[in-house]
Design a protein around this motif. Structure first.
Motif, mmCIF file in Angstrom:
data_model
loop_
_atom_site.group_PDB
_atom_site.id
_atom_site.type_symbol
_atom_site.label_atom_id
_atom_site.label_comp_id
_atom_site.label_asym_id
_atom_site.label_seq_id
_atom_site.Cartn_x
_atom_site.Cartn_y
_atom_site.Cartn_z
ATOM 1 N N LEU A 66 0.834 -1.203 0.000
ATOM 2 C CA LEU A 66 0.000 0.000 0.000
ATOM 3 C C LEU A 66 0.868 1.252 0.000
ATOM 4 C CD1 LEU A 66 -2.839 1.193 0.146
ATOM 5 C CD2 LEU A 66 -2.754 0.912 2.620
ATOM 6 N N HIS A 67 1.967 1.201 0.723
ATOM 7 C CA HIS A 67 2.881 2.339 0.771
ATOM 8 C C HIS A 67 3.428 2.668 -0.627
ATOM 9 C CE1 HIS A 67 6.602 4.577 1.713
ATOM 10 N NE2 HIS A 67 5.816 5.111 2.632
ATOM 11 N N GLU A 68 3.679 1.635 -1.423
ATOM 12 C CA GLU A 68 4.211 1.833 -2.780
ATOM 13 C C GLU A 68 3.260 2.643 -3.658
ATOM 14 O OE1 GLU A 68 7.239 0.900 -4.161
ATOM 15 O OE2 GLU A 68 7.757 0.467 -2.076
ATOM 16 N N ILE A 69 1.970 2.518 -3.447
ATOM 17 C CA ILE A 69 1.005 3.223 -4.306
ATOM 18 C C ILE A 69 0.320 4.379 -3.568
ATOM 19 C CG2 ILE A 69 0.607 1.194 -5.743
ATOM 20 C CD1 ILE A 69 -2.052 0.784 -4.275
ATOM 21 N N SER A 70 0.801 4.672 -2.371
ATOM 22 C CA SER A 70 0.135 5.666 -1.531
ATOM 23 C C SER A 70 0.111 7.066 -2.138
ATOM 24 C CB SER A 70 0.767 5.703 -0.149
ATOM 25 O OG SER A 70 2.111 6.142 -0.226
ATOM 26 N N ALA A 71 1.144 7.457 -2.852
ATOM 27 C CA ALA A 71 1.157 8.809 -3.430
ATOM 28 C C ALA A 71 -0.033 8.990 -4.366
ATOM 29 C CB ALA A 71 2.465 9.061 -4.162
ATOM 30 N N PHE A 72 -0.353 7.971 -5.111
ATOM 31 C CA PHE A 72 -1.489 8.032 -6.024
ATOM 32 C C PHE A 72 -2.803 8.000 -5.246
ATOM 33 C CE2 PHE A 72 -4.794 5.697 -8.289
ATOM 34 C CZ PHE A 72 -4.973 6.520 -9.391
ATOM 35 N N LEU A 73 -2.902 7.109 -4.278
ATOM 36 C CA LEU A 73 -4.154 6.939 -3.544
ATOM 37 C C LEU A 73 -4.474 8.130 -2.647
ATOM 38 C CD1 LEU A 73 -4.075 3.187 -2.464
ATOM 39 C CD2 LEU A 73 -5.284 4.227 -4.380
ATOM 40 N N LYS A 74 -3.449 8.763 -2.073
ATOM 41 C CA LYS A 74 -3.678 9.865 -1.136
ATOM 42 C C LYS A 74 -4.523 10.973 -1.741
ATOM 43 C CE LYS A 74 0.562 10.906 0.385
ATOM 44 N NZ LYS A 74 1.660 11.393 1.230
ATOM 45 N N GLU A 75 -4.438 11.137 -3.036
ATOM 46 C CA GLU A 75 -5.181 12.208 -3.698
ATOM 47 C C GLU A 75 -6.634 11.826 -3.983
ATOM 48 O OE1 GLU A 75 -3.706 15.114 -4.018
ATOM 49 O OE2 GLU A 75 -1.963 14.175 -3.091
ATOM 50 N N LYS A 76 -6.949 10.540 -3.955
ATOM 51 C CA LYS A 76 -8.264 10.088 -4.398
ATOM 52 C C LYS A 76 -9.076 9.335 -3.362
ATOM 53 C CE LYS A 76 -6.514 9.638 -9.037
ATOM 54 N NZ LYS A 76 -7.129 9.511 -10.308
ATOM 55 N N VAL A 77 -8.416 8.824 -2.330
ATOM 56 C CA VAL A 77 -9.066 7.888 -1.417
ATOM 57 C C VAL A 77 -8.810 8.291 0.032
ATOM 58 C CG1 VAL A 77 -9.179 5.451 -0.727
ATOM 59 C CG2 VAL A 77 -8.713 6.030 -3.103
ATOM 60 N N HIS A 78 -9.868 8.283 0.833
ATOM 61 C CA HIS A 78 -9.732 8.436 2.284
ATOM 62 C C HIS A 78 -9.233 7.085 2.797
ATOM 63 C CE1 HIS A 78 -11.075 9.782 6.349
ATOM 64 N NE2 HIS A 78 -11.098 8.485 6.521
ATOM 65 N N ILE A 79 -8.067 7.075 3.426
ATOM 66 C CA ILE A 79 -7.463 5.821 3.884
ATOM 67 C C ILE A 79 -7.403 5.826 5.408
ATOM 68 C CG2 ILE A 79 -5.436 4.341 3.814
ATOM 69 C CD1 ILE A 79 -4.703 5.773 1.161
ATOM 70 N N GLU A 80 -7.889 4.741 5.987
ATOM 71 C CA GLU A 80 -7.937 4.639 7.442
ATOM 72 C C GLU A 80 -7.465 3.257 7.872
ATOM 73 O OE1 GLU A 80 -11.199 6.319 10.331
ATOM 74 O OE2 GLU A 80 -11.951 4.563 9.288
ATOM 75 N N TYR A 81 -6.545 3.223 8.831
ATOM 76 C CA TYR A 81 -6.088 1.977 9.441
ATOM 77 C C TYR A 81 -6.781 1.816 10.782
ATOM 78 C CZ TYR A 81 -2.106 0.416 6.615
ATOM 79 O OH TYR A 81 -1.313 -0.092 5.629
ATOM 80 N N VAL A 82 -7.271 0.620 11.027
ATOM 81 C CA VAL A 82 -7.883 0.297 12.314
ATOM 82 C C VAL A 82 -7.134 -0.926 12.846
ATOM 83 C CG1 VAL A 82 -10.000 -0.327 13.508
ATOM 84 C CG2 VAL A 82 -10.105 1.159 11.493
ATOM 85 N N PHE A 83 -6.513 -0.753 14.005
ATOM 86 C CA PHE A 83 -5.719 -1.831 14.587
ATOM 87 C C PHE A 83 -6.549 -2.681 15.540
ATOM 88 C CE2 PHE A 83 -1.370 0.441 14.237
ATOM 89 C CZ PHE A 83 -1.125 -0.168 13.028
ATOM 90 N N ILE A 84 -6.259 -3.968 15.496
ATOM 91 C CA ILE A 84 -6.722 -4.912 16.496
ATOM 92 C C ILE A 84 -5.446 -5.533 17.052
ATOM 93 C CG2 ILE A 84 -7.025 -6.739 14.773
ATOM 94 C CD1 ILE A 84 -9.339 -7.789 16.508
ATOM 95 N N SER A 85 -5.398 -5.749 18.345
ATOM 96 C CA SER A 85 -4.165 -6.280 18.923
ATOM 97 C C SER A 85 -4.476 -7.393 19.900
ATOM 98 C CB SER A 85 -3.395 -5.160 19.632
ATOM 99 O OG SER A 85 -4.083 -4.758 20.790
#
Length: 167
Positions: A55-74
């Motif tokens: 995901l990090h590899e394509i993040s520059a492209f996605l950051k402009e178009k997509v709201h991205i949210e990480y939700v952790f479970i531990s």
């Protein structure tokens, strides 16, 4: 790659109405985002780290178009550490800090710098928020990493990198 085919498969899958996540990491929140990518992840999971690196590899492209949210479970015994990781990642550049966690710090032993085991006590309400979040996830999701695009489970026959051609 035809986006219509992707959206057809996407909308045929399971849809989940997510609650508001009190303990989440928002990586990108463009004002005009038409899409939302929710990543359910465990900060100690190797498969989650692999997905993050992709995901990090394509993040520059996605950051402009997509709201991205990480939700952790531990794991139960790691809640305080998980809250510290979330707080650390929710700094000025969450992509940078989350990438640093998954590419470097995740592999350090507990006694190394960056171990995220500060002795600060989280408030009871923050611990409870994370516990509630974990309970909700365990009731609705059976694996990590889990990807949801606009609330729909990401289709099995697609890869995260396909978003480069679909969006």
């Amino acid at each position: 790659m035809k986006s219509g085919i992707f959206f057809h498969y996407l909308t045929q899958g399971r849809k989940i109405s997510f609650p508001e996540w009190p303990a989440a990491i928002t990586l990108a929140q463009p004002q005009d985002a038409r899409h939302k990518l929710t990543v359910i992840s465990n900060p100690y999971c190797n498969g989650c780290a692999d997905l993050h690196l992709r995901l990090h590899e394509i993040s520059a492209f996605l950051k402009e178009k997509v709201h991205i949210e990480y939700v952790f479970i531990s794991f139960t015994g790691k809640r305080m550490q998980t809250l510290n990781i979330i707080d650390w990642c929710n700094q000025e550049d969450p992509f940078f800090y989350l990438h640093k966690w998954f590419s470097e710090y995740k592999y350090l032993k507990a006694d190394n710098p960056g171990n995220f085991t500060k002795n600060e006590e989280a408030s009871v309400s923050r611990i409870q928020e994370l516990e509630n979040q974990e309970t909700w996830i365990k009731e609705h999701i059976t694996y990590t990493p889990a990807l949801f695009f606009n609330g729909y489970e990401f289709p099995e026959n697609y890869h995260i990198e396909d978003l480069l051609y679909i969006l």
